[in-house]
Enzyme design. Structure first.
Site, PDB file in Angstrom:
ATOM      1  N   TYR A   1       0.826  -1.291  -0.050  1.00 27.26           N
ATOM      2  CA  TYR A   1       0.112   0.038  -0.019  1.00 27.26           C
ATOM      3  C   TYR A   1       0.990   1.216  -0.047  1.00 27.26           C
ATOM      4  O   TYR A   1       0.322   2.393   0.202  1.00 27.26           O
ATOM      5  CB  TYR A   1      -0.870   0.075   1.231  1.00 27.26           C
ATOM      6  CG  TYR A   1      -2.128  -0.817   0.869  1.00 27.26           C
ATOM      7  CD1 TYR A   1      -1.734  -2.547   1.001  1.00 27.26           C
ATOM      8  CD2 TYR A   1      -3.549  -0.220   0.639  1.00 27.26           C
ATOM      9  CE1 TYR A   1      -2.959  -3.077   0.703  1.00 27.26           C
ATOM     10  CE2 TYR A   1      -4.533  -1.174   0.679  1.00 27.26           C
ATOM     11  CZ  TYR A   1      -4.171  -2.570   0.443  1.00 27.26           C
ATOM     12  OH  TYR A   1      -5.404  -3.509   0.154  1.00 27.26           O
TER      13      TYR A   1
ATOM     14  N   LYS B   1       3.392 -15.182   3.667  1.00 27.26           N
ATOM     15  CA  LYS B   1       3.563 -15.985   2.801  1.00 27.26           C
ATOM     16  C   LYS B   1       5.048 -16.016   2.664  1.00 27.26           C
ATOM     17  O   LYS B   1       5.613 -15.943   1.620  1.00 27.26           O
ATOM     18  CB  LYS B   1       3.070 -15.729   1.288  1.00 27.26           C
ATOM     19  CG  LYS B   1       2.967 -16.373   0.114  1.00 27.26           C
ATOM     20  CD  LYS B   1       2.029 -17.593  -0.062  1.00 27.26           C
ATOM     21  CE  LYS B   1       2.326 -18.509  -0.870  1.00 27.26           C
ATOM     22  NZ  LYS B   1       1.309 -19.524  -1.122  1.00 27.26           N
TER      23      LYS B   1
ATOM     24  N   ASP C   1      -2.570 -18.660   2.086  1.00 25.98           N
ATOM     25  CA  ASP C   1      -3.695 -19.675   1.548  1.00 25.98           C
ATOM     26  C   ASP C   1      -4.397 -20.514   2.438  1.00 25.98           C
ATOM     27  O   ASP C   1      -5.495 -20.522   2.348  1.00 25.98           O
ATOM     28  CB  ASP C   1      -3.025 -20.085   0.200  1.00 25.98           C
ATOM     29  CG  ASP C   1      -1.505 -20.502   0.470  1.00 25.98           C
ATOM     30  OD1 ASP C   1      -1.118 -20.345   1.444  1.00 25.98           O
ATOM     31  OD2 ASP C   1      -1.134 -21.084  -0.617  1.00 25.98           O
TER      32      ASP C   1
ATOM     33  N   ASP D   1      -6.203  -6.758   4.410  1.00 23.44           N
ATOM     34  CA  ASP D   1      -7.286  -6.118   3.565  1.00 23.44           C
ATOM     35  C   ASP D   1      -8.532  -7.252   3.078  1.00 23.44           C
ATOM     36  O   ASP D   1      -9.562  -7.336   3.191  1.00 23.44           O
ATOM     37  CB  ASP D   1      -6.910  -5.208   2.452  1.00 23.44           C
ATOM     38  CG  ASP D   1      -7.999  -4.086   1.978  1.00 23.44           C
ATOM     39  OD1 ASP D   1      -9.013  -4.230   2.549  1.00 23.44           O
ATOM     40  OD2 ASP D   1      -7.584  -3.731   1.045  1.00 23.44           O
TER      41      ASP D   1
END
Ligand code: NAI
Length: 344
Positions: A128, A175, A208, A232
């Site tokens: 962001y 991740k 995931d 988000d």
């Protein structure tokens, strides 16, 4: 006789459904007896038309003064146009912790009946930062910035909150198997901070796998701590577990100031039609009242919401009901005025 000065709070109604849900929330606050002075400010398209910028200095200065804001959603153009006023605001005021609870609500039908998640999203960096450029035509680069300072700051904020509120377990989401350096640093920072809180359980999940597990068995999770983008996305997913965007509140908290706003956006598809559910912003205002240490106002509003939703079964269309924004608000106001109390 001297009168105590009224607390001033910055108010950003926003656009789309923003003004409608803001109006509803102000009515509910007033019915509960809140005596704030509102300093109205604009952001986004409206501000560009008036001031030439999406985030005017007046707005930022106002929050510097008041330290607390209640904010409706602000539209951001997709793919082109100005940088999100929301992201700019969070970065300008270093509102580093985005707090988004997702809890099953009595009287609100959803797929699960036992969700109680608390999501902490790092709110100032990651993807962001908006640092993007075209390398050559057809190839763009977008930089993901992760710092130990911001990662430790959000982790510590979450552990502190967990300790205060008697929560048990915090899960870092990442991740780091693929983004070994950036997400690796986020995870390492979380683990480092967790060592200072031996009474709280700490673990981690790959993003995931977490999404799959959240959909299958959300009751298995307590607190999630995530970098900006994952936070988000996962907080919208979590909203979907408990009735949708119309019910899910949020807070952006920094060192000196805090901005309370719903998770949802400006919902252009239903804007101006008296259809929006104001519950998410009303519940964000309840978070604000807790922050301001006004438990009596919190109690009255929670009583009114309980009575309107559970006893009178009045809900808006997104929740399968028939009430318009103003009909739902009328009912909540009536319930508050009748002194309804939420049972323990
Ligand atoms: P959105 O949250 O505005 O809408 C998604 C879907 O949920 C729509 O079908 C909408 O009708 C429904 N919905 C949302 N809030 C609702 C409510 N209170 N009551 C009933 N239904 C509701 O997301 P979308 O369409 O992706 O974004 C629209 C605009 O809002 C974009 O410009 C986006 O950038 C902006 N946005 C602003 C945010 C903020 O100001 N904090 C947060 C998220 C998006």
């Amino acid at each position: 006789m001297s009168h105590p000065k009224k607390r001033v709070i910055t108010l950003i109604p926003g656009d789309g459904i923003g003004p409608e849900v803001t109006q509803a929330t102000l009515r509910v606050l007033e019915a509960a007896g809140a005596d704030f002075n509102w300093d109205r400010q604009m952001a986004g398209v409206e501000a560009i038309e008036k001031h030439g910028v999406a985030l005017p200095d007046e707005l930022v200065d106002s929050i510097h003064r008041t330290q607390v804001a209640l904010k409706g959603p602000v539209t951001t153009p997709v793919g082109k146009g100005f940088q999100s006023a929301n992201v700019q605001l969070r970065q300008a005021l270093t509102l580093y912790a985005n707090v988004r609870p997702a809890r099953t609500l009595p009287g609100v039908e959803s797929r699960y009946d036992n969700v109680d998640l608390l999501i902490f999203r790092e709110n100032t960096e990651g993807l962001y930062k908006g640092i993007e450029h075209t390398v050559v035509p057809g190839v763009v680069e977008s930089l993901k910035i992760i710092t130990a300072e911001a990662s430790e700051r959000i982790a510590r904020f979450a552990f502190e909150w967990a300790g205060r509120e008697g929560r048990k377990r915090l899960t870092a989401v990442h991740k780091a198997n693929i983004m070994k350096l950036s997400d690796g640093l986020f995870l390492e920072s979380f683990r480092k901070v967790s060592a200072d809180y031996p009474d709280l359980e700490a673990d981690d999940r790959i993003i995931d796998a977490l999404c799959m597990q959240l959909v299958k068995a959300p009751e298995r999770f307590d607190i999630l701590v995530l970098p900006n983008l994952y936070g988000d996305i996962v907080s919208d997913l979590a909203a979907g577990l408990v009735g949708g965007l119309g019910v899910t509140p949020g807070a952006n908290i920094g060192i000196d100031s805090a901005v309370f706003e719903a998770v949802h956006g400006s919902a252009p598809d239903i804007a101006g039609q008296n259809l929006a559910n104001p519950l998410a912003l009303i519940r964000s205002a309840v978070m604000m009242l807790r922050h301001l240490d006004r438990p009596e106002l919190v109690g009255r509003i929670r009583g009114g919401l309980w009575d309107a939703i559970v006893n009178k079964k009045v809900v808006t269309r997104d929740l399968g009901g028939t009430a318009s924004t103003s009909e739902f608000t009328d009912e909540v106001v009536r319930s508050i005025e009748s002194g309804a109390v939420r049972p323990r």
